[in-house]
Design a protein around this motif. Sequence first.
Motif, PDB file in Angstrom:
ATOM      1  N   PRO A   1       0.846  -1.198   0.021  1.00  0.00           N
ATOM      2  CA  PRO A   1      -0.083  -0.062   0.165  1.00  0.00           C
ATOM      3  C   PRO A   1       1.040   1.254   0.103  1.00  0.00           C
ATOM      4  O   PRO A   1       1.957   1.306   0.827  1.00  0.00           O
ATOM      5  CB  PRO A   1      -0.932  -0.169   1.284  1.00  0.00           C
ATOM      6  N   GLU A   2       0.450   2.363  -1.020  1.00  0.00           N
ATOM      7  CA  GLU A   2       1.195   3.432  -0.974  1.00  0.00           C
ATOM      8  C   GLU A   2       0.379   4.380  -1.574  1.00  0.00           C
ATOM      9  O   GLU A   2      -0.496   4.196  -2.377  1.00  0.00           O
ATOM     10  CB  GLU A   2       2.430   3.404  -1.816  1.00  0.00           C
ATOM     11  N   ALA A   3       0.498   5.749  -1.033  1.00  0.00           N
ATOM     12  CA  ALA A   3      -0.593   6.443  -1.427  1.00  0.00           C
ATOM     13  C   ALA A   3      -0.573   7.045  -2.979  1.00  0.00           C
ATOM     14  O   ALA A   3       0.630   7.052  -3.597  1.00  0.00           O
ATOM     15  CB  ALA A   3      -0.311   8.062  -0.730  1.00  0.00           C
ATOM     16  N   GLY A   4      -1.693   7.130  -3.298  1.00  0.00           N
ATOM     17  CA  GLY A   4      -2.037   7.452  -4.968  1.00  0.00           C
ATOM     18  C   GLY A   4      -2.067   8.623  -5.294  1.00  0.00           C
ATOM     19  O   GLY A   4      -2.167   9.763  -4.203  1.00  0.00           O
ATOM     20  N   ALA A   5      -1.777   9.169  -6.514  1.00  0.00           N
ATOM     21  CA  ALA A   5      -1.983  10.632  -6.756  1.00  0.00           C
ATOM     22  C   ALA A   5      -3.293  11.067  -6.614  1.00  0.00           C
ATOM     23  O   ALA A   5      -4.171  10.516  -7.218  1.00  0.00           O
ATOM     24  CB  ALA A   5      -1.415  10.751  -8.247  1.00  0.00           C
ATOM     25  N   PRO A   6      -3.491  12.177  -6.016  1.00  0.00           N
ATOM     26  CA  PRO A   6      -4.884  12.470  -5.804  1.00  0.00           C
ATOM     27  C   PRO A   6      -5.777  12.550  -7.072  1.00  0.00           C
ATOM     28  O   PRO A   6      -6.923  12.495  -7.312  1.00  0.00           O
ATOM     29  CB  PRO A   6      -4.974  13.736  -4.773  1.00  0.00           C
ATOM     30  N   GLU A   7      -4.968  13.246  -7.972  1.00  0.00           N
ATOM     31  CA  GLU A   7      -5.506  13.740  -9.521  1.00  0.00           C
ATOM     32  C   GLU A   7      -6.069  12.135 -10.214  1.00  0.00           C
ATOM     33  O   GLU A   7      -7.106  11.970 -10.731  1.00  0.00           O
ATOM     34  CB  GLU A   7      -4.845  14.647 -10.111  1.00  0.00           C
ATOM     35  N   GLU A   8      -5.182  11.217  -9.888  1.00  0.00           N
ATOM     36  CA  GLU A   8      -5.433  10.040 -10.514  1.00  0.00           C
ATOM     37  C   GLU A   8      -6.531   9.438  -9.980  1.00  0.00           C
ATOM     38  O   GLU A   8      -7.543   8.705 -10.564  1.00  0.00           O
ATOM     39  CB  GLU A   8      -4.364   9.163 -10.515  1.00  0.00           C
ATOM     40  N   ILE A   9      -6.767   9.559  -8.609  1.00  0.00           N
ATOM     41  CA  ILE A   9      -7.876   8.909  -7.935  1.00  0.00           C
ATOM     42  C   ILE A   9      -9.174   9.710  -8.371  1.00  0.00           C
ATOM     43  O   ILE A   9     -10.127   8.824  -8.525  1.00  0.00           O
ATOM     44  CB  ILE A   9      -7.650   9.117  -6.294  1.00  0.00           C
ATOM     45  N   SER A  10      -9.082  10.871  -8.574  1.00  0.00           N
ATOM     46  CA  SER A  10     -10.356  11.634  -8.800  1.00  0.00           C
ATOM     47  C   SER A  10     -10.617  11.371 -10.100  1.00  0.00           C
ATOM     48  O   SER A  10     -11.955  11.358 -10.463  1.00  0.00           O
ATOM     49  CB  SER A  10     -10.086  13.234  -8.615  1.00  0.00           C
ATOM     50  N   ALA A  11      -9.548  11.316 -11.207  1.00  0.00           N
ATOM     51  CA  ALA A  11      -9.934  11.002 -12.426  1.00  0.00           C
ATOM     52  C   ALA A  11     -10.610   9.462 -12.503  1.00  0.00           C
ATOM     53  O   ALA A  11     -11.600   9.385 -13.258  1.00  0.00           O
ATOM     54  CB  ALA A  11      -8.654  10.849 -13.420  1.00  0.00           C
ATOM     55  N   ALA A  12     -10.265   8.487 -11.851  1.00  0.00           N
ATOM     56  CA  ALA A  12     -10.813   7.216 -11.727  1.00  0.00           C
ATOM     57  C   ALA A  12     -11.985   7.211 -11.369  1.00  0.00           C
ATOM     58  O   ALA A  12     -13.196   6.735 -11.915  1.00  0.00           O
ATOM     59  CB  ALA A  12      -9.893   6.136 -10.995  1.00  0.00           C
ATOM     60  N   ALA A  13     -12.297   8.085 -10.303  1.00  0.00           N
ATOM     61  CA  ALA A  13     -13.832   8.223  -9.718  1.00  0.00           C
ATOM     62  C   ALA A  13     -14.718   8.977 -10.627  1.00  0.00           C
ATOM     63  O   ALA A  13     -15.920   8.521 -10.766  1.00  0.00           O
ATOM     64  CB  ALA A  13     -13.708   9.133  -8.382  1.00  0.00           C
ATOM     65  N   ALA A  14     -14.144  10.013 -11.426  1.00  0.00           N
ATOM     66  CA  ALA A  14     -14.995  10.485 -12.578  1.00  0.00           C
ATOM     67  C   ALA A  14     -15.432   9.399 -13.466  1.00  0.00           C
ATOM     68  O   ALA A  14     -16.387   9.596 -14.234  1.00  0.00           O
ATOM     69  CB  ALA A  14     -14.266  11.724 -13.112  1.00  0.00           C
ATOM     70  N   ASP A  15     -14.506   8.751 -13.907  1.00  0.00           N
ATOM     71  CA  ASP A  15     -14.695   7.749 -14.974  1.00  0.00           C
ATOM     72  C   ASP A  15     -15.934   6.842 -14.560  1.00  0.00           C
ATOM     73  O   ASP A  15     -16.653   6.367 -15.218  1.00  0.00           O
ATOM     74  CB  ASP A  15     -13.526   6.807 -15.533  1.00  0.00           C
ATOM     75  N   LEU A  16     -15.745   6.278 -13.194  1.00  0.00           N
ATOM     76  CA  LEU A  16     -16.678   5.344 -12.644  1.00  0.00           C
ATOM     77  C   LEU A  16     -18.018   5.741 -12.410  1.00  0.00           C
ATOM     78  O   LEU A  16     -19.078   5.197 -12.473  1.00  0.00           O
ATOM     79  CB  LEU A  16     -16.270   4.841 -11.385  1.00  0.00           C
ATOM     80  N   THR A  17     -18.250   7.389 -12.301  1.00  0.00           N
ATOM     81  CA  THR A  17     -19.598   7.837 -12.042  1.00  0.00           C
ATOM     82  C   THR A  17     -20.093   8.573 -13.133  1.00  0.00           C
ATOM     83  O   THR A  17     -21.026   9.250 -13.353  1.00  0.00           O
ATOM     84  CB  THR A  17     -19.400   8.784 -10.811  1.00  0.00           C
ATOM     85  N   ALA A  18     -19.240   8.379 -14.626  1.00  0.00           N
ATOM     86  CA  ALA A  18     -19.663   9.155 -15.811  1.00  0.00           C
ATOM     87  C   ALA A  18     -21.009   8.547 -16.242  1.00  0.00           C
ATOM     88  O   ALA A  18     -20.993   7.328 -16.159  1.00  0.00           O
ATOM     89  CB  ALA A  18     -18.503   9.216 -16.821  1.00  0.00           C
TER      90      ALA A  18
END
Length: 138
Positions: free
Chosen positions: A121-138
């Motif tokens: 486990p290591e911290a992900g880049a916040p913008e990549e996490i947000s981009a994945a969330a945006a794709d999932l909720t599109a």
Amino acid sequence: MSECTFCSIVAGDLPSTKVYEDDRTVAFMDINPASRGHSLVVPKEHSVDLLEIGADDMAACMQTAQKLAGDAKTKLGADGVNLLNCCGADAWQTVFHFHIHVIPRYRDQPAKDRLRLPWTPEAGAPEEISAAAADLTA
Ligand code: AMP
Ligand code: ZN
């Protein structure tokens, strides 16, 4: 005999060590256990994977997995339990009949427990996490 290993087990055409059965599900011991008491929960009706199984069979499998998780703690003395499902060959699925692994865990007992976390486990880049969330909720 069915071409599907787990359908053959459900039908009783292939031997297995069953630990639970109800109207919709069967649970039996995994022949390559990751820990002491590792079992598999399957629906009686064939489904390939998590994306194909119907909601009622999914719910029934999860209830059986919950029961076996409790049994692992009370009857086997497990300290914890992992449930695992592999959906697709790239996610390590090797038997294409839906199943939930119920893996009892034993603190500081390597002879009983070979399971290890498969990533660091290591911290992900916040913008990549947000981009994945945006794709999932599109
Ligand atoms: P998966 O890789 O998530 O598809 O898991 C398949 C699991 O089924 C593996 O852990 C195997 O050890 C187990 N398995 C395969 N054939 C049998 C069998 N005949 N009886 C019990 N477990 C089996
Ligand atoms: Zn099957």
